[in-house]
Design a protein around this motif. Sequence first.
Motif, mmCIF file in Angstrom:
data_model
loop_
_atom_site.group_PDB
_atom_site.id
_atom_site.type_symbol
_atom_site.label_atom_id
_atom_site.label_comp_id
_atom_site.label_asym_id
_atom_site.label_seq_id
_atom_site.Cartn_x
_atom_site.Cartn_y
_atom_site.Cartn_z
ATOM 1 N N PRO A 186 -15.341 16.463 27.682
ATOM 2 C CA PRO A 186 -16.638 16.407 29.224
ATOM 3 C C PRO A 186 -17.825 17.710 28.161
ATOM 4 O O PRO A 186 -17.930 18.244 27.470
ATOM 5 C CB PRO A 186 -15.682 18.090 29.744
ATOM 6 C CG PRO A 186 -14.788 18.397 28.498
ATOM 7 C CD PRO A 186 -14.298 17.632 28.275
ATOM 8 N N CYS A 187 -18.744 17.551 29.182
ATOM 9 C CA CYS A 187 -19.857 18.557 28.358
ATOM 10 C C CYS A 187 -20.403 19.112 29.311
ATOM 11 O O CYS A 187 -19.956 19.390 30.532
ATOM 12 C CB CYS A 187 -21.082 17.470 29.227
ATOM 13 S SG CYS A 187 -21.949 15.996 27.911
ATOM 14 N N CYS A 188 -20.346 20.681 28.755
ATOM 15 C CA CYS A 188 -20.950 22.076 29.711
ATOM 16 C C CYS A 188 -22.311 22.163 29.496
ATOM 17 O O CYS A 188 -22.825 22.919 28.910
ATOM 18 C CB CYS A 188 -19.333 23.199 29.286
ATOM 19 S SG CYS A 188 -19.714 24.259 29.426
ATOM 20 N N ARG A 189 -22.269 21.831 30.708
ATOM 21 C CA ARG A 189 -23.824 22.757 30.555
ATOM 22 C C ARG A 189 -23.855 24.559 30.502
ATOM 23 O O ARG A 189 -23.547 24.859 31.662
ATOM 24 C CB ARG A 189 -25.031 22.570 32.339
ATOM 25 C CG ARG A 189 -25.232 20.843 32.357
ATOM 26 C CD ARG A 189 -25.498 20.266 33.747
ATOM 27 N NE ARG A 189 -25.468 18.818 33.818
ATOM 28 C CZ ARG A 189 -25.674 18.371 35.228
ATOM 29 N NH1 ARG A 189 -26.227 19.406 36.040
ATOM 30 N NH2 ARG A 189 -25.823 17.301 35.471
ATOM 31 N N ARG A 190 -24.524 24.984 29.987
ATOM 32 C CA ARG A 190 -25.092 25.740 29.303
ATOM 33 C C ARG A 190 -26.643 26.923 29.843
ATOM 34 O O ARG A 190 -27.691 25.846 30.095
ATOM 35 C CB ARG A 190 -24.603 26.092 27.969
ATOM 36 C CG ARG A 190 -23.211 25.983 27.682
ATOM 37 C CD ARG A 190 -23.204 26.302 26.228
ATOM 38 N NE ARG A 190 -21.669 25.864 25.892
ATOM 39 C CZ ARG A 190 -21.442 25.784 24.241
ATOM 40 N NH1 ARG A 190 -22.321 26.317 23.984
ATOM 41 N NH2 ARG A 190 -20.306 25.686 23.953
ATOM 42 N N ALA A 191 -26.995 27.972 29.907
ATOM 43 C CA ALA A 191 -28.022 29.058 30.082
ATOM 44 C C ALA A 191 -27.610 29.824 28.421
ATOM 45 O O ALA A 191 -26.753 29.931 28.610
ATOM 46 C CB ALA A 191 -28.432 29.296 31.429
ATOM 47 N N VAL A 192 -29.144 30.141 28.273
ATOM 48 C CA VAL A 192 -29.557 30.478 27.033
ATOM 49 C C VAL A 192 -30.210 31.445 26.950
ATOM 50 O O VAL A 192 -31.334 31.871 27.654
ATOM 51 C CB VAL A 192 -29.276 29.946 25.901
ATOM 52 C CG1 VAL A 192 -28.253 28.850 25.310
ATOM 53 C CG2 VAL A 192 -30.872 29.360 25.631
ATOM 54 N N ALA A 193 -30.096 33.206 25.816
ATOM 55 C CA ALA A 193 -30.602 33.933 26.440
ATOM 56 C C ALA A 193 -32.296 34.233 25.247
ATOM 57 O O ALA A 193 -33.074 34.906 25.990
ATOM 58 C CB ALA A 193 -30.206 35.760 25.887
ATOM 59 N N TYR A 194 -32.122 33.561 24.563
ATOM 60 C CA TYR A 194 -33.285 32.769 23.476
ATOM 61 C C TYR A 194 -33.728 32.599 23.780
ATOM 62 O O TYR A 194 -33.367 31.777 25.072
ATOM 63 C CB TYR A 194 -32.191 32.837 22.087
ATOM 64 C CG TYR A 194 -31.478 31.445 22.009
ATOM 65 C CD1 TYR A 194 -32.239 30.394 22.098
ATOM 66 C CD2 TYR A 194 -30.313 31.251 22.304
ATOM 67 C CE1 TYR A 194 -32.105 29.464 21.969
ATOM 68 C CE2 TYR A 194 -29.760 30.350 22.422
ATOM 69 C CZ TYR A 194 -30.152 29.216 22.294
ATOM 70 O OH TYR A 194 -29.386 27.716 22.135
ATOM 71 N N ALA A 195 -34.926 32.789 23.868
ATOM 72 C CA ALA A 195 -36.363 31.769 23.598
ATOM 73 C C ALA A 195 -36.674 30.254 22.801
ATOM 74 O O ALA A 195 -36.183 30.371 21.820
ATOM 75 C CB ALA A 195 -37.394 32.354 23.607
ATOM 76 N N THR A 196 -37.188 29.401 23.613
ATOM 77 C CA THR A 196 -37.454 28.466 22.933
ATOM 78 C C THR A 196 -38.508 27.295 23.373
ATOM 79 O O THR A 196 -39.287 27.909 24.086
ATOM 80 C CB THR A 196 -35.938 27.160 22.746
ATOM 81 O OG1 THR A 196 -35.552 26.686 24.085
ATOM 82 C CG2 THR A 196 -34.828 27.721 22.887
ATOM 83 N N GLU A 197 -38.842 26.606 22.314
ATOM 84 C CA GLU A 197 -40.144 25.662 23.076
ATOM 85 C C GLU A 197 -39.995 24.268 24.945
ATOM 86 O O GLU A 197 -40.925 24.283 24.348
ATOM 87 C CB GLU A 197 -40.905 24.538 21.654
ATOM 88 C CG GLU A 197 -41.262 25.670 20.684
ATOM 89 C CD GLU A 197 -41.445 24.625 19.418
ATOM 90 O OE1 GLU A 197 -42.386 25.425 18.266
ATOM 91 O OE2 GLU A 197 -40.881 24.003 19.379
ATOM 92 N N ALA A 198 -38.331 24.523 24.735
ATOM 93 C CA ALA A 198 -38.093 23.814 26.231
ATOM 94 C C ALA A 198 -39.390 24.451 27.069
ATOM 95 O O ALA A 198 -39.662 23.779 28.023
ATOM 96 C CB ALA A 198 -36.519 23.595 25.995
ATOM 97 N N GLY A 199 -39.723 25.695 27.767
ATOM 98 C CA GLY A 199 -40.222 26.140 28.544
ATOM 99 C C GLY A 199 -41.370 25.456 28.338
ATOM 100 O O GLY A 199 -41.943 25.965 29.562
ATOM 101 N N GLN A 200 -41.739 25.535 27.517
ATOM 102 C CA GLN A 200 -43.221 25.494 27.323
ATOM 103 C C GLN A 200 -43.550 24.143 28.024
ATOM 104 O O GLN A 200 -44.316 23.630 27.686
ATOM 105 C CB GLN A 200 -44.104 25.789 25.579
ATOM 106 C CG GLN A 200 -43.797 27.136 25.156
ATOM 107 C CD GLN A 200 -44.475 27.648 23.686
ATOM 108 O OE1 GLN A 200 -43.511 26.779 23.435
ATOM 109 N NE2 GLN A 200 -44.811 28.397 23.507
ATOM 110 N N PHE A 201 -42.383 22.676 26.833
ATOM 111 C CA PHE A 201 -42.475 21.784 27.358
ATOM 112 C C PHE A 201 -42.786 21.572 29.139
ATOM 113 O O PHE A 201 -43.705 20.923 29.353
ATOM 114 C CB PHE A 201 -41.372 21.090 26.720
ATOM 115 C CG PHE A 201 -41.691 20.437 25.383
ATOM 116 C CD1 PHE A 201 -42.899 19.613 25.524
ATOM 117 C CD2 PHE A 201 -41.467 20.921 24.027
ATOM 118 C CE1 PHE A 201 -42.499 18.760 24.273
ATOM 119 C CE2 PHE A 201 -42.133 20.437 22.927
ATOM 120 C CZ PHE A 201 -42.262 19.696 22.414
ATOM 121 N N GLN A 202 -41.641 22.555 29.596
ATOM 122 C CA GLN A 202 -41.495 22.316 31.176
ATOM 123 C C GLN A 202 -42.982 23.009 31.663
ATOM 124 O O GLN A 202 -43.328 21.807 33.073
ATOM 125 C CB GLN A 202 -39.747 22.841 31.584
ATOM 126 C CG GLN A 202 -40.153 23.078 32.941
ATOM 127 C CD GLN A 202 -37.903 23.324 32.993
ATOM 128 O OE1 GLN A 202 -38.474 24.680 33.416
ATOM 129 N NE2 GLN A 202 -37.319 23.106 33.676
#
Length: 398
Positions: free
Chosen positions: A326-342
């Motif tokens: 199974p895949c487990c969708r997660r949330a993380v406290a560290y910042a990445t470039e993903a928010g910039q792409f979104q």
Amino acid sequence: MTQAVALLEDLVAFDTTSHRSNLALIEYVEAYLARHGVAAERIMSPCGNKASLMARIGPEAPGGVVLSGHTDVVPVDGQPWSSEPFTLRDGGDGRLYGRGSCDMKGFIACALAKVPEWVNAPLTRPIYLALSYDEEIGCVGAPALIERFLHYDRHAASAHVIVGEPTDMQPVVAQKGATNLRTTITGREAHSSQVDQGVSAIHVAARLVTFIEDTMADLVAEGRVDDAFNVAHSSLHVGKIRGGTAINITARECEFAWEIRHLPSDTFEALYARFEARCNTLIGELNAAGKMLEIVTRPLNVTVPGLADRDNQRVLRLAEANLPAPCCRRAVAYATEAGQFQGAGFEAIILGPGSIAQAHQPDEFVERAQLEACSAFLSRMGQALAEPADSVSGGVES
């Protein structure tokens, strides 16, 4: 895997600590891609000493996937490493040790190792590589990379993004945003026996530092929480402080560096406004008493936006269709470039080999099993992108 480990060994050998140039690594990747018939494009930093890199494998067609990674690493200074940090070491325990092995050259190595396979595959949608600089000091290089990528080819804006930060090969759908700040307090010197004649910048800083910590409790009390995160509220943290000249002098100046990591449901502006209001109150109180005080806060980076769990169903479908269940969708406290792409309109998730618990640590490592899992996923992803866009096997349509 043999090729991925060999590439990782080469990548780790480049000391791309953020205060250094990454151009030698970029040249290495360009040459590697060129040997396989893949053209790459640089996006230079303003200083000309660093670069991001973009490349496309497969057709100029709608849809496809961007595999995004940063090339810089954090410093090793003062850390008790058991071996040379910039030499990949096989520990014989299923782990490969070296700075950046986990964060995040392991992902880049796995992606590069798949290039020969993808070049010879009948891809119907493209696979893009997007390598950035200066992620570790505030995601500095990504905005220009993303802006250029939007115009890279006529279909680039329809691609979806996988940022390969270490997530134990589980899809991450949300992250906190981050802003680094420096606050400087200027008071007035006086002999400490005549303390009322001066304004101690250190004492004022202490009140502000306490306020910063107390703000987190206020956020929880107000119900501004998201239990998907292991730290369920926006966090505010002071990491460095310095000030004063002697014990018997009220400090004229004190400076502290701090950060705000905000939930996707919060904003930096709203949280910073609380701090700014407290500063104005302190200034007003002391000025009314005839004592001069100045408080100046400057951001150290452009705010890195959070990644919200929204508008990501197609890239999630691709990821989960090609990962073991199974895949487990997660949330993380560290910042990445993903928010910039979104923020630029892309569907984005975070998915990569290794654990964030190993990132930035002495004796940083990535497990071979994680690299194997990443390699297997990338192979299956490539196969999916060779099928019709509406395929139930997880192809990404435009």
